[in-house]
Motif scaffolding. Sequence first.
Motif, mmCIF file in Angstrom:
data_model
loop_
_atom_site.group_PDB
_atom_site.id
_atom_site.type_symbol
_atom_site.label_atom_id
_atom_site.label_comp_id
_atom_site.label_asym_id
_atom_site.label_seq_id
_atom_site.Cartn_x
_atom_site.Cartn_y
_atom_site.Cartn_z
ATOM 1 N N PRO A 1 1.033 -1.107 0.018
ATOM 2 C CA PRO A 1 0.223 -0.040 -0.014
ATOM 3 C C PRO A 1 0.837 1.237 0.025
ATOM 4 C CG PRO A 1 -0.665 -1.578 1.712
ATOM 5 C CD PRO A 1 0.642 -2.076 1.149
ATOM 6 N N ILE A 2 0.460 2.179 -1.002
ATOM 7 C CA ILE A 2 1.200 3.513 -0.954
ATOM 8 C C ILE A 2 0.160 4.534 -1.019
ATOM 9 C CG2 ILE A 2 2.820 4.926 -2.243
ATOM 10 C CD1 ILE A 2 4.012 2.516 -3.568
ATOM 11 N N TRP A 3 0.282 5.478 -0.347
ATOM 12 C CA TRP A 3 -0.820 6.757 -0.215
ATOM 13 C C TRP A 3 -0.158 7.772 0.191
ATOM 14 C CZ3 TRP A 3 0.250 3.321 3.752
ATOM 15 C CH2 TRP A 3 0.436 3.628 4.914
ATOM 16 N N THR B 1 2.552 13.933 2.511
ATOM 17 C CA THR B 1 3.424 13.156 3.291
ATOM 18 C C THR B 1 3.262 11.824 2.260
ATOM 19 O OG1 THR B 1 3.516 14.132 5.487
ATOM 20 C CG2 THR B 1 4.236 11.695 5.193
ATOM 21 N N LEU B 2 4.348 11.234 1.855
ATOM 22 C CA LEU B 2 4.259 9.898 1.131
ATOM 23 C C LEU B 2 4.445 8.821 1.941
ATOM 24 C CD1 LEU B 2 3.570 8.722 -1.770
ATOM 25 C CD2 LEU B 2 6.136 8.748 -1.978
ATOM 26 N N TRP B 3 3.581 7.791 2.168
ATOM 27 C CA TRP B 3 3.597 6.642 3.082
ATOM 28 C C TRP B 3 3.797 5.494 2.002
ATOM 29 C CZ3 TRP B 3 4.120 6.670 8.254
ATOM 30 C CH2 TRP B 3 3.886 7.772 8.885
ATOM 31 N N CYS B 4 4.533 4.693 2.425
ATOM 32 C CA CYS B 4 4.939 3.213 1.757
ATOM 33 C C CYS B 4 4.577 2.162 2.856
ATOM 34 C CB CYS B 4 6.211 3.251 1.140
ATOM 35 S SG CYS B 4 6.443 1.647 0.234
ATOM 36 N N ALA B 5 3.833 1.197 2.805
ATOM 37 C CA ALA B 5 3.555 0.247 3.775
ATOM 38 C C ALA B 5 4.135 -1.036 3.432
ATOM 39 C CB ALA B 5 2.291 0.111 4.043
#
Length: 326
Positions: free
Chosen positions: A169-171, A245-249
Amino acid sequence: MITQLIMAAGIVAASVASAVAALLLVSSLEQPNRRRQVTPLRTGAEIEPSVFLFDDQTLVDATAPAKALIAAMPQLGSEWDRLVAYITPKIPTFTSEIAALAERGEIDLNDQSDPHFRLHAECLGGLARLTVTDLSVEGQGVIIDGLSLRAQEDEIAALRETLGVLPMPIWRSGAEGVILWANEAYLGLASEISGDDLVWPLPVLFDTGPRAASGPVAKRFRFVGPDNARERWFDCTAHNSADATLWCATPADAIVRAERSLREFIQTLTKTFAHLSVGLAIFDRQRQLALFNPALVDLTSLGADFLTARPTLFAFLDQLREARIL
């Protein structure tokens, strides 16, 4: 003789007069064309605005640019959901403002960070007419190179395909934690909670808390579906930009299982060796004390505080020498 000279002079004069008349005629015919050539060329008709006509949340009609805008958005729900997904990051109060359109009759909204982006909404006979305008790009007469535009479109298509097939997941989230964009993996997790009723704004799956001041931030989160039958773990990494903010899970199920197995193994060893009368000390690969039994404390008098601090093998041996055990 004189008569012949006069006749010749008359013929020459007539020829000159005919040539001058012909030149004047050609000049008069070419003049309008010359005037048309110096007239500035028109750039064509005015650019058609992006106008949407909605009956509640059902798209009734739209202009060509408006349809192109909807088609360019990710396939998230209906046309209304995709339009909300496009406008909300720019105007966070859009959904609450548009809910009062029937009472107010007409609404004008602007992007606080970009004054060029504007939205005009009006109620017409029970229908909502939305006009989206971006003054920074519309009506500027910008000349676009066809090859450059094709290259950019190909690159965007490749990036969308890449982000769409990634299993992680990326958001992107705003300063208030609102989801601005998400890839297919994130939407898949969100659909497990919302089902088929997944609409914008998207649910926040990971409580990331306030935005980090600077630098990348790594956190581990636990995700459980609505049936609580399966839990999943993710290591989330944040990268801050100017306005989001770019999040990478990254899935961390294997790491969590390994850590649990290690803790269970240590607990098993502790219970197994707890009743031994022989002192036991186990060191890990870094030569730090990983496990010891109570008998070691009684036999060496090193103290539980020293042993629980996980001393190195050399520090452990030095303490044994000082205690005159070695």
